[in-house]
Write a protein that holds these residues in place. Sequence first.
Motif: not given
Length: 310
Positions: A202, A204, A237-238, A240, A244, A248, A276, A290, A292-294
Motif C-alpha cells: 500500500t 500513498y 491520504d489516499e 492505493m 490501483d 486510475r 503511512h 492535498r 486529489p489523486f485523480d
Amino acid sequence: MTGAERFTVALIGASGLLGRAVAVELARQAKDWRVVCTAHRRAVADSVPLDIRDHDAVRAFLRREKPQVIVVAAAERRPDVCENDPALARALNVDALGAIATEARALGAWVLSISTDYVFDGTSPPYSPDDAPAPLNAYGQSKLDGENALLGCDPHACVLRLPLLYGPVVDWSESAVTSLTPAIVASADTANAPATMDAWATRYPTYTPDVAVVIRGMIEHHARGATISGITQWSGDEPMTKFDIAERIARALKVDAKLVAQRTPADATPRPRDCHLDSARLEALGIGRRTPFDTAIAHVLARYPALPPH
C-alpha cells in the motif's frame, strides 16, 4: 524588505522531480526571497552546476551565496541502485548531507532535508515522527543515516519525510507512478499481454506541487522566527497499490487496459508493505495541501505520450 535584505534560499537539487516543483513554488516569493538553485545531471534555467559529492564545491557555493535557508532535495532515491551501489548511496544520501550541515552550522543557516517513509519497515502504520525506524533496504538505511548526520550536526535543522512522489515529469520513468503508464497503454493493444501490477504494498502517492507548498510554508515559519526543527512528515491520504494506481491511470487516459494483480512481493530489493506517515505535526501548524489523486494525475498525464519513457 529592501533588496539588500532579501531572504536567501539555496535549493540544492532543483533539477529533480521534487526540486523542480519546489523551485516553481519558491518563485512565488521572488519579491521577498532570493532563490539560488543548483543542478547536477539536468540543466535548469539560472541554476548553478553542483555535484554534492564535491564537498569543496559545496562549501564554496554556500560561502559565496550565504543563504539563510538550505533545502536539500538532491539524493539517490532509487532503491535498486542503492542496494547495488551502497557507496554511491552513502556519498549522496549521507556524506554530502553531513558536509552541507557542517557548513550551514558555520553560516548560521537552517537546513531542511528530504527523507523517506522507507526508514520504516511497514509493519505497524501509521508512523509518527517519534516511532523507531527500521529500514528494510539500503536506500532506507542511507536516508536514516543522512537524517542522523544532519540532526547530529545541528539539532535545529529539519528533516521532512515523504512517501511515493509523482508530479510533472521530464520522462515517464522519473516517478514510480508515471513509470507504469507505457505498460498500461501497451496492455490495451489486443496483440500484447496484460500488464502485471503490484497489489501487495500500500502506497500513498503524493503530488510534488503539494509538497512544494508544504516546504514553502515551513520556510515561511522560519522566516518569521518560528523555526521547525527535528523530524517532520507529509503524505498524501489516499491509500492505493500500484494496481490501483494503474487502474486510475488507465481511466484518466481512457484506455481499456488489461491488468493483472500481483498479490505477493515481487521486487528484488525488499520494500515495506505500508509506511503511512502521520502528518499531524505540520497539519497542526496550518501547513499543507492535498490535491486529489485523480485531479493531479490527469494534469500530469495531459502530456502523454509526448515525453520519452526513459
